[in-house]
Design an enzyme around this catalytic site. Structure first.
Site, PDB file in Angstrom:
ATOM      1  N   GLY A 245       6.483   1.505   6.195  1.00  0.00           N
ATOM      2  CA  GLY A 245       6.987   2.764   5.664  1.00  0.00           C
ATOM      3  C   GLY A 245       6.775   3.870   6.671  1.00  0.00           C
ATOM      4  O   GLY A 245       5.883   3.785   7.521  1.00  0.00           O
TER       5      GLY A 245
ATOM      6  N   GLN B 222       5.925  12.367   9.945  1.00  0.00           N
ATOM      7  CA  GLN B 222       5.296  11.527  10.970  1.00  0.00           C
ATOM      8  C   GLN B 222       6.094  11.520  12.274  1.00  0.00           C
ATOM      9  O   GLN B 222       5.568  11.151  13.318  1.00  0.00           O
ATOM     10  CB  GLN B 222       5.141  10.084  10.470  1.00  0.00           C
ATOM     11  CG  GLN B 222       4.142   9.959   9.324  1.00  0.00           C
ATOM     12  CD  GLN B 222       3.964   8.509   8.935  1.00  0.00           C
ATOM     13  OE1 GLN B 222       4.715   7.985   8.121  1.00  0.00           O
ATOM     14  NE2 GLN B 222       2.984   7.853   9.538  1.00  0.00           N
TER      15      GLN B 222
ATOM     16  N   CYS C  38      -2.063   3.385   8.552  1.00  0.00           N
ATOM     17  CA  CYS C  38      -1.004   4.382   8.717  1.00  0.00           C
ATOM     18  C   CYS C  38      -0.649   4.471  10.192  1.00  0.00           C
ATOM     19  O   CYS C  38      -1.540   4.477  11.044  1.00  0.00           O
ATOM     20  CB  CYS C  38      -1.499   5.735   8.212  1.00  0.00           C
ATOM     21  SG  CYS C  38      -0.306   7.066   8.388  1.00  0.00           S
ATOM     22  N   LEU C  39       0.641   4.558  10.480  1.00  0.00           N
ATOM     23  CA  LEU C  39       1.078   4.667  11.875  1.00  0.00           C
ATOM     24  C   LEU C  39       0.534   5.942  12.519  1.00  0.00           C
ATOM     25  O   LEU C  39       0.414   6.012  13.736  1.00  0.00           O
ATOM     26  CB  LEU C  39       2.607   4.651  11.958  1.00  0.00           C
ATOM     27  CG  LEU C  39       3.262   3.327  11.536  1.00  0.00           C
ATOM     28  CD1 LEU C  39       4.770   3.482  11.458  1.00  0.00           C
ATOM     29  CD2 LEU C  39       2.890   2.198  12.490  1.00  0.00           C
TER      30      LEU C  39
ATOM     31  N   HIS D 135       1.687   6.083  -0.729  1.00  0.00           N
ATOM     32  CA  HIS D 135       1.240   6.489   0.609  1.00  0.00           C
ATOM     33  C   HIS D 135       2.271   7.404   1.279  1.00  0.00           C
ATOM     34  O   HIS D 135       1.933   8.462   1.815  1.00  0.00           O
ATOM     35  CB  HIS D 135       1.007   5.220   1.439  1.00  0.00           C
ATOM     36  CG  HIS D 135       0.606   5.460   2.856  1.00  0.00           C
ATOM     37  ND1 HIS D 135      -0.630   5.111   3.356  1.00  0.00           N
ATOM     38  CD2 HIS D 135       1.293   5.995   3.909  1.00  0.00           C
ATOM     39  CE1 HIS D 135      -0.699   5.445   4.638  1.00  0.00           C
ATOM     40  NE2 HIS D 135       0.457   5.982   5.005  1.00  0.00           N
ATOM     41  N   GLU D 136       3.549   6.977   1.218  1.00  0.00           N
ATOM     42  CA  GLU D 136       4.596   7.744   1.914  1.00  0.00           C
ATOM     43  C   GLU D 136       4.884   9.063   1.212  1.00  0.00           C
ATOM     44  O   GLU D 136       5.111  10.090   1.865  1.00  0.00           O
ATOM     45  CB  GLU D 136       5.876   6.914   2.041  1.00  0.00           C
ATOM     46  CG  GLU D 136       5.729   5.594   2.793  1.00  0.00           C
ATOM     47  CD  GLU D 136       5.065   5.716   4.148  1.00  0.00           C
ATOM     48  OE1 GLU D 136       5.145   6.793   4.775  1.00  0.00           O
ATOM     49  OE2 GLU D 136       4.435   4.740   4.587  1.00  0.00           O
TER      50      GLU D 136
ATOM     51  N   HIS E 289       2.483  11.695   2.231  1.00  0.00           N
ATOM     52  CA  HIS E 289       2.781  12.314   3.535  1.00  0.00           C
ATOM     53  C   HIS E 289       3.650  13.564   3.373  1.00  0.00           C
ATOM     54  O   HIS E 289       3.521  14.520   4.133  1.00  0.00           O
ATOM     55  CB  HIS E 289       3.560  11.330   4.422  1.00  0.00           C
ATOM     56  CG  HIS E 289       2.706  10.414   5.243  1.00  0.00           C
ATOM     57  ND1 HIS E 289       1.833  10.874   6.197  1.00  0.00           N
ATOM     58  CD2 HIS E 289       2.625   9.056   5.283  1.00  0.00           C
ATOM     59  CE1 HIS E 289       1.235   9.837   6.789  1.00  0.00           C
ATOM     60  NE2 HIS E 289       1.693   8.718   6.239  1.00  0.00           N
TER      61      HIS E 289
END
Ligand code: NI
Length: 158
Positions: A46, A51, A89-90, A131-132, A135
């Protein structure tokens, strides 16, 4: 399409509230394509627009269930149950931590054509949606981690 630079923790943009998308412009379409390409390139499941440095309420996800999800202006409207497990997480490269999330989530969003729809997910998809969406409101999983952040090598990251 292009791979965009992923912002990492410490970058202010990750703590900001994202704006709702009003219409799909060519720029938004290109952003969505780039987000998918960037997510696949970095082995994520995701990715949220902040991000890659864009404060818009856009999320892309692919949890290997055969679908590519685009969530625009998403709102989580139902949650139930709970799951506790590792999350990454990226934007927090090389780290993972234990996070408790709902096991079932229903989200209302718009797709890449600005058609409203609802998506229900369990387990990884539910975790990913939570999670997304977080963000988009400037929240990172690290604030929810139970215990310590751990070092990981090449694990799947969100
Ligand atoms: Ni993330």
């Amino acid at each position: 399409m292009a791979i965009r630079q992923v912002r990492t923790i410490g970058d202010d943009i990750l703590t900001k509230e994202c704006k709702r998308v009003k219409e799909i412009t060519p720029r938004v379409q290109e952003l969505i394509e780039d987000m998918f390409e960037t997510m696949y390139e970095t082995n994520g499941v995701g990715l949220a627009a902040p991000q890659v440095g864009v404060l818009k309420q856009i999320v892309v996800m692919d949890v290997d269930d055969g679908n590519q999800y685009v969530l625009i202006n998403p709102e989580i409207i139902e949650t139930s149950g709970s799951q506790t497990g590792p999350e990454g997480c990226l934007s927090v490269p090389g780290k993972s931590g234990t996070v408790t999330r709902p096991n079932h989530v229903k989200v209302r969003a718009f797709d890449e054509n600005m058609e409203e729809y609802e998506l229900e997910g369990e387990e990884l998809l539910a975790r990913c949606i939570c999670h997304e969406c977080a963000h988009l409101h400037g929240q990172l999983f690290v604030d929810l981690v139970e215990g310590d952040l751990m070092d990981v090598n090449a694990e799947e990251e969100e």
